[in-house]
Design an enzyme around this catalytic site. Structure first.
Site, mmCIF file in Angstrom:
data_model
loop_
_atom_site.group_PDB
_atom_site.id
_atom_site.type_symbol
_atom_site.label_atom_id
_atom_site.label_comp_id
_atom_site.label_asym_id
_atom_site.label_seq_id
_atom_site.Cartn_x
_atom_site.Cartn_y
_atom_site.Cartn_z
ATOM 1 N N LYS A 81 61.258 38.698 30.636
ATOM 2 C CA LYS A 81 62.208 37.661 31.101
ATOM 3 C C LYS A 81 61.533 36.285 31.123
ATOM 4 C CE LYS A 81 62.912 39.625 35.175
ATOM 5 N NZ LYS A 81 62.142 40.880 35.110
ATOM 6 N N ARG A 158 68.893 39.676 42.200
ATOM 7 C CA ARG A 158 68.277 40.973 42.027
ATOM 8 C C ARG A 158 68.943 42.039 42.896
ATOM 9 N NH1 ARG A 158 62.853 39.467 40.535
ATOM 10 N NH2 ARG A 158 61.528 41.268 40.200
ATOM 11 N N ARG A 192 49.685 42.343 31.159
ATOM 12 C CA ARG A 192 50.045 40.933 31.380
ATOM 13 C C ARG A 192 48.865 40.136 31.949
ATOM 14 N NH1 ARG A 192 55.588 40.068 34.003
ATOM 15 N NH2 ARG A 192 54.884 41.672 35.463
ATOM 16 N N ARG A 236 48.142 39.642 37.803
ATOM 17 C CA ARG A 236 48.918 39.614 39.053
ATOM 18 C C ARG A 236 48.529 40.794 39.939
ATOM 19 N NH1 ARG A 236 55.163 38.843 37.460
ATOM 20 N NH2 ARG A 236 55.359 40.415 39.081
ATOM 21 N N ARG A 247 58.117 49.052 41.419
ATOM 22 C CA ARG A 247 59.040 47.967 41.051
ATOM 23 C C ARG A 247 60.111 48.478 40.089
ATOM 24 N NH1 ARG A 247 54.460 44.400 39.189
ATOM 25 N NH2 ARG A 247 55.985 43.324 37.898
HETATM 26 P P1 ADP Z 1 58.975 41.432 38.014
HETATM 27 O O1 ADP Z 1 57.886 41.407 36.998
HETATM 28 O O2 ADP Z 1 58.943 42.674 38.845
HETATM 29 O O3 ADP Z 1 60.331 41.126 37.434
HETATM 30 P P2 ADP Z 1 58.883 38.872 39.537
HETATM 31 O O4 ADP Z 1 57.762 37.998 39.104
HETATM 32 O O5 ADP Z 1 60.256 38.471 39.143
HETATM 33 O O6 ADP Z 1 58.513 40.346 39.078
HETATM 34 O O7 ADP Z 1 58.882 39.020 41.124
HETATM 35 C C1 ADP Z 1 57.721 39.378 41.824
HETATM 36 C C2 ADP Z 1 58.076 39.817 43.217
HETATM 37 O O8 ADP Z 1 58.707 38.725 43.912
HETATM 38 C C3 ADP Z 1 59.094 40.954 43.286
HETATM 39 O O9 ADP Z 1 58.496 42.228 43.181
HETATM 40 C C4 ADP Z 1 59.684 40.719 44.685
HETATM 41 O O10 ADP Z 1 58.810 41.146 45.699
HETATM 42 C C5 ADP Z 1 59.757 39.198 44.767
HETATM 43 N N1 ADP Z 1 61.051 38.685 44.274
HETATM 44 C C6 ADP Z 1 61.242 37.888 43.185
HETATM 45 N N2 ADP Z 1 62.544 37.593 43.030
HETATM 46 C C7 ADP Z 1 63.196 38.222 44.035
HETATM 47 C C8 ADP Z 1 64.560 38.314 44.426
HETATM 48 N N3 ADP Z 1 65.534 37.696 43.737
HETATM 49 N N4 ADP Z 1 64.872 39.044 45.524
HETATM 50 C C9 ADP Z 1 63.914 39.659 46.238
HETATM 51 N N5 ADP Z 1 62.609 39.635 45.927
HETATM 52 C C10 ADP Z 1 62.237 38.917 44.840
#
Ligand code: ADP
Length: 301
Positions: A81, A158, A192, A236, A247
């Site tokens: 994404k 989400r 990553r 990360r 996740r």
């Molecule tokens: P991913 O690679 O899992 O898509 P992100 O970088 O988008 O990871 O998000 C990292 C973390 O930040 C998530 O695992 C969550 O803890 C938090 N997070 C990000 N966006 C949201 C959201 N919209 N609602 C709740 N938690 C979020």
């Protein structure tokens, strides 16, 4: 504008979840330059999902400068994404807002939420809707002050509740649902790497899935960093096998229903990534009717 900033300040002072949602609603409206409703029809097969609303396809048929870009990227952890959203952001000059980045920025600060967020994120859990909406509101507010309009959201919404709140305050034009074979997702997260200086996203994984039982193979080349980032790469903290699996489980439970939410509203563009960026990017541009835009940008460079 002065009225708008007064209003923002008043809401900033409040701390209740409802106040956060109210502020969010105000900011989203402020960032929506024109209504996205359109009666255009779509008459060409552009490789897009046929169940998408004609008005949404109409939006994609317009010249990019006449489009109201309020897009959302959905997709499992590791699908890419951030990579595609940031490329589109550069191409269209629309801000790419990744809630994961907002959370990580907050985590890295010594702000009051920092330790609470660290625990949640490092367990692969979702942060509360209230906290996320508050972080997103602050980011939108900063963008508004800089004159931003439109957005490409990555990582939000989400949960169905987040999607309902967003739908209640603005009309999202398009939701791009990126899909990748499950076998590749874990490897992509583990491979990553992020540049600690510029935030660029790279990948050291070389994914080579062999054809099996009639299923085609898939090859995704690594995405190496440019020389200036090579010595600054970090991983990360939540990209460990255990946390990525968690996740992915949470995505299935909490975010798959968000896909349905937008599918039933005719806004979901399903896009199956055929391979790595080199192969997928031109196809995504084709699906979004943006090929000319990239040609123009290359010609201007
Ligand atoms: P991913 O690679 O899992 O898509 P992100 O970088 O988008 O990871 O998000 C990292 C973390 O930040 C998530 O695992 C969550 O803890 C938090 N997070 C990000 N966006 C949201 C959201 N919209 N609602 C709740 N938690 C979020």
């Amino acid at each position: 504008m002065a009225v708008l900033s007064r209003c923002s300040r008043a809401v900033t002072a409040a701390t209740t979840p409802n106040a956060a949602a109210a502020k969010f609603s105000y900011l989203i409206r402020a960032l929506s330059p024109f209504s996205s409703s359109s009666s255009s029809t779509f008459d060409a097969d552009n490789g897009l999902n046929s169940r998408i609303k004609p008005a949404v396809l109409g939006t994609l048929k317009r010249e990019p400068k006449d489009r109201n870009v309020q897009w959302v990227f959905l997709g499992c952890p590791g699908v890419g994404k951030g990579t595609y959203a940031s490329r589109l952001s550069d191409l269209l000059g629309i801000p790419h807002i990744a809630t994961g980045d907002l959370v990580r920025d907050e985590l890295a600060s010594s702000g009051p939420l920092s330790s609470q967020l660290k625990e949640i994120v490092n367990q692969g859990k979702l942060v509360s809707d209230e906290i996320i909406i508050d972080l997103l509101s602050k980011r939108l507010e900063a963008g508004e002050a800089k004159g931003e309009s439109g957005f490409i959201l990555d990582g939000f919404p989400r949960t169905v509740r987040q999607a309902e709140i967003l739908e209640g305050v603005t009309d999202i034009d398009l939701v791009i649902n990126l899909k990748l074979r499950e076998e590749a997702l874990l490897a992509k997260c583990l491979g990553r790497r992020i540049c600690s200086e510029c935030g660029g996203n790279y990948n050291v994984a070389c994914i080579d899935i062999k054809a099996e039982n009639g299923k085609p193979g898939m090859y995704m080349a690594p995405l190496p960093p440019p020389p200036q980032c090579a010595s600054k790469l970090i991983t990360r903290a939540d990209d460990t096998e255990e946390v990525v699996k968690q996740r992915l489980r949470i995505y299935q439970a909490m975010t798959l229903p968000v896909e349905d939410f937008y599918r039933s509203r005719g806004k979901l563009l399903e896009f199956d990534l055929p391979g790595g960026v080199r192969e997928s990017w031109p196809k995504l541009l084709h699906a979004l009717n943006l090929e000319d835009e990239e040609d123009k940008q290359s010609a201007a460079a």
